[in-house]
Write a protein that holds these residues in place. Structure first.
Motif, short mmCIF file in Angstrom:
data_model
loop_
_atom_site.label_atom_id
_atom_site.label_comp_id
_atom_site.label_asym_id
_atom_site.label_seq_id
_atom_site.Cartn_x
_atom_site.Cartn_y
_atom_site.Cartn_z
N ALA A 136 0.85 -1.19 0.00
CA ALA A 136 0.00 0.00 0.00
C ALA A 136 0.89 1.25 0.00
CB ALA A 136 -0.92 0.01 1.22
N MET A 137 0.43 2.28 -0.68
CA MET A 137 1.22 3.50 -0.80
C MET A 137 0.35 4.70 -0.46
SD MET A 137 2.97 5.02 -4.26
CE MET A 137 4.42 4.00 -4.28
N ALA A 138 0.79 5.49 0.51
CA ALA A 138 0.05 6.70 0.87
C ALA A 138 -0.04 7.61 -0.36
CB ALA A 138 0.76 7.42 2.01
N GLY A 139 -1.24 8.14 -0.60
CA GLY A 139 -1.42 9.07 -1.70
C GLY A 139 -1.83 8.41 -3.01
N TRP A 140 -1.97 7.07 -3.03
CA TRP A 140 -2.34 6.38 -4.26
C TRP A 140 -3.73 6.84 -4.70
CZ3 TRP A 140 0.63 4.11 -7.57
CH2 TRP A 140 0.06 3.36 -8.60
N GLU A 147 -8.35 10.64 -8.90
CA GLU A 147 -8.40 10.94 -7.47
C GLU A 147 -9.73 11.66 -7.23
OE1 GLU A 147 -7.94 11.17 -3.59
OE2 GLU A 147 -6.51 10.10 -4.86
N ILE A 148 -10.57 11.11 -6.38
CA ILE A 148 -11.88 11.68 -6.10
C ILE A 148 -11.75 12.69 -4.95
CG2 ILE A 148 -14.28 11.20 -5.49
CD1 ILE A 148 -13.32 9.83 -8.13
N LYS A 149 -12.31 13.86 -5.17
CA LYS A 149 -12.31 14.91 -4.15
C LYS A 149 -13.68 15.53 -4.05
CE LYS A 149 -8.19 14.85 -2.57
NZ LYS A 149 -8.07 14.33 -1.22
N LYS A 207 -8.71 19.32 -1.30
CA LYS A 207 -7.39 19.52 -1.90
C LYS A 207 -6.57 18.24 -1.78
CE LYS A 207 -7.24 24.47 -1.07
NZ LYS A 207 -8.21 24.72 -2.08
N LEU A 208 -5.63 18.07 -2.72
CA LEU A 208 -4.71 16.93 -2.65
C LEU A 208 -3.80 17.08 -1.45
CD1 LEU A 208 -3.57 16.56 -6.37
CD2 LEU A 208 -5.25 15.17 -5.16
N SER A 209 -3.54 15.97 -0.77
CA SER A 209 -2.54 15.98 0.30
C SER A 209 -1.15 16.01 -0.33
CB SER A 209 -2.69 14.72 1.16
OG SER A 209 -2.30 13.57 0.41
N GLN A 247 -0.55 12.71 -1.94
CA GLN A 247 -1.29 12.56 -3.19
C GLN A 247 -0.63 13.34 -4.32
OE1 GLN A 247 -5.06 13.79 -1.58
NE2 GLN A 247 -5.86 11.69 -1.64
N ARG A 248 -0.15 14.54 -4.01
CA ARG A 248 0.56 15.33 -5.04
C ARG A 248 1.82 14.61 -5.48
NH1 ARG A 248 -1.48 19.66 -2.50
NH2 ARG A 248 0.15 19.84 -0.96
N GLU A 249 2.55 14.04 -4.55
CA GLU A 249 3.80 13.34 -4.88
C GLU A 249 3.52 12.12 -5.77
OE1 GLU A 249 7.20 10.65 -2.72
OE2 GLU A 249 6.30 12.27 -1.54
N VAL A 250 2.52 11.32 -5.40
CA VAL A 250 2.19 10.13 -6.19
C VAL A 250 1.68 10.54 -7.57
CG1 VAL A 250 0.63 8.15 -6.38
CG2 VAL A 250 1.81 8.61 -4.23
N THR A 251 0.83 11.56 -7.62
CA THR A 251 0.32 12.04 -8.91
C THR A 251 1.48 12.48 -9.80
OG1 THR A 251 -1.80 12.71 -8.01
CG2 THR A 251 -1.09 13.84 -10.01
N ASP A 252 2.42 13.23 -9.25
CA ASP A 252 3.58 13.68 -10.04
C ASP A 252 4.39 12.49 -10.54
OD1 ASP A 252 2.83 16.30 -9.59
OD2 ASP A 252 4.36 16.68 -8.05
#
Length: 149
Positions: free
Chosen positions: A67-71, A90-92, A97-99, A102-107
């Protein structure tokens, strides 16, 4: 005793209101998932990797299992132009706002070439499907020739 029961009732109402606020994304998530499963062709996969452990111990087990935080909340798997492909949503809730995770994984996903979208409604999901040019049975994103837009 009357004051005590009034306080208990007030606490219960506050607890219920907090649960509703915490689950602001839940109804959006469910409606987007249902929309995707109905509008993408048979054989396409729309899945959610549960990533919210209920305890530190469970979280440690899930992390050890990958499991990965921000997935992202949703993964869409299907045939792409060059073979099997994946798209992520990513559902919001509105205003959410992205954590940082979440921003790191998205990038990282975008850097690896995967499309990722923040989605706040079925309409946002429809727009993503159209922009990504995925096949869809949704007549609102089909052009006049009958092909997906």
């Amino acid at each position: 005793m009357v004051a005590s029961s009034a306080i208990t009732e007030q606490r219960q109402r506050a607890s219920l209101a907090k649960r509703r606020m915490r689950d602001a994304e839940g109804p959006i998530h469910r409606s987007v998932t249902q929309y995707l499963r109905r509008s993408l062709p048979a054989g396409w996969i729309v899945t959610h990797a549960a990533n919210k452990p209920r305890s530190a111990q469970q979280g440690a087990r899930e992390k050890a299992m990958g499991a990965m935080a921000g997935w992202p909340d949703l993964q869409i798997l299907g045939p792409g132009p060059n073979g099997p492909s994946a798209w992520f949503m990513e559902i919001k809730a509105p205003g959410g706002k992205l954590s940082d995770a979440q921003r790191e994984v998205t990038d990282r996903l975008v850097d690896a070439g995967f499309p990722v979208r923040v989605v706040r409604s079925v309409e946002d999901a429809r727009k993503a499907i159209s922009d990504w040019r995925l096949p869809s049975t949704d007549m609102l994103i089909r052009d006049t020739s009958g092909r997906a837009a």
